[in-house]
Design an enzyme around this catalytic site. Sequence first.
Site, short mmCIF file in Angstrom:
data_model
loop_
_atom_site.label_atom_id
_atom_site.label_comp_id
_atom_site.label_asym_id
_atom_site.label_seq_id
_atom_site.Cartn_x
_atom_site.Cartn_y
_atom_site.Cartn_z
N HIS A 227 0.84 -1.21 0.00
CA HIS A 227 0.00 0.00 0.00
C HIS A 227 0.88 1.26 0.00
O HIS A 227 0.73 2.14 -0.86
CB HIS A 227 -0.92 -0.02 1.23
CG HIS A 227 -1.75 1.19 1.40
ND1 HIS A 227 -3.09 1.23 1.08
CD2 HIS A 227 -1.46 2.44 1.85
CE1 HIS A 227 -3.57 2.43 1.32
NE2 HIS A 227 -2.60 3.18 1.78
N GLU A 228 1.81 1.32 0.95
CA GLU A 228 2.66 2.51 1.05
C GLU A 228 3.57 2.64 -0.18
O GLU A 228 3.86 3.75 -0.62
CB GLU A 228 3.48 2.48 2.34
CG GLU A 228 2.65 2.53 3.62
CD GLU A 228 1.73 3.74 3.68
OE1 GLU A 228 2.06 4.79 3.10
OE2 GLU A 228 0.65 3.62 4.30
N HIS A 231 1.81 4.51 -2.78
CA HIS A 231 1.94 5.97 -2.65
C HIS A 231 3.29 6.43 -3.21
O HIS A 231 3.38 7.48 -3.87
CB HIS A 231 1.85 6.38 -1.18
CG HIS A 231 0.47 6.30 -0.60
ND1 HIS A 231 -0.62 6.92 -1.18
CD2 HIS A 231 -0.01 5.68 0.51
CE1 HIS A 231 -1.71 6.68 -0.44
NE2 HIS A 231 -1.36 5.93 0.58
N HIS A 234 3.10 6.51 -6.87
CA HIS A 234 2.33 7.70 -7.26
C HIS A 234 3.27 8.90 -7.35
O HIS A 234 3.25 9.66 -8.32
CB HIS A 234 1.22 7.93 -6.21
CG HIS A 234 0.24 9.01 -6.55
ND1 HIS A 234 -0.81 9.31 -5.72
CD2 HIS A 234 0.15 9.85 -7.60
CE1 HIS A 234 -1.51 10.31 -6.27
NE2 HIS A 234 -0.94 10.64 -7.40
#
Length: 292
Positions: A227-228, A231, A234
């Site tokens: 998940h991190e 980011h 992104h």
Amino acid sequence: MFVNRGDNGDQNDNNDIIPQILALRAERAKLFGYPTHAHWKLSNKMAKTPDKAMDLLLAVWKPAVARVKEEVADMQAIANSEKLGIKIEPWDYRYYAEKVRKAKYDLDESQIKPYLDLEKMREGMFWMAGQLFDLKFDQINDVPKFHPDVRVWKVTKGSTGALVGLWYFDPYAREGKRSGAWMTAYREQSKNNGDVKTLVSNNSNFLKGKANEPVLISLDDANTLFHEFGHALHGLCSNVTYPKLSGTNVATDYVEFPSQILERWLLTPEILNRFAVHYQTKQPIPKELVQK
Ligand SMILES: [Zn+2]
């Protein structure tokens, strides 16, 4: 006690401050030409209007409540079999959810951990980023770091070799470090003042093993890692002119989209068969365990 902090009539009581904040927010919204604070706040978000935001919440509400009822029925069945005369209440959920998990799936977290080696998970994330975004990671040792545990990778486009940015990885707990797991950017990508590459980082709080000892993590933690990293990707995939709009500086109801999509790759056979391998036998995680 934690939830009620600020509501205890003492020097830290916030009750008088709340109406002041609400009045000021309403006044600000009117100055900007919006009927309410909610209208102003949502004007540059994906939802756009309070009505749409409420529609979204209510669309989730009914199926969510239905699912809770199913899960509580499973818990109640176990409680009944224990003959303790218990009616399941919300504060029983966590305890009885574990019993349901054990009864329904016979799943023991400690069976999974030997297949989730932190460094193999990191390799899996790199592989995923290569497959999806043509990103290549090479560890480097010639940049300043704020702690010896921090490692840095140079990120390039696999096909062209063009520099994308740097990825800092700070995985271990230590005194004074914030708890939890998060992504941050030490520098945002931008092009309005020269071609500035981003410096992104992923941070977590795993217990550091001894030298050459693997750090085995839970499925939840592996999920959080992906998940991190979503980011971080992104941030790395950012291609904008102005730093104000760079990387994860997007509408707050969009910012979790890349991370939530990318965490779903963890449980695909493509990742599990290559990277969820037993730290001793090197065998991939058995299909039966994945099914459970
Ligand atoms: Zn997130």
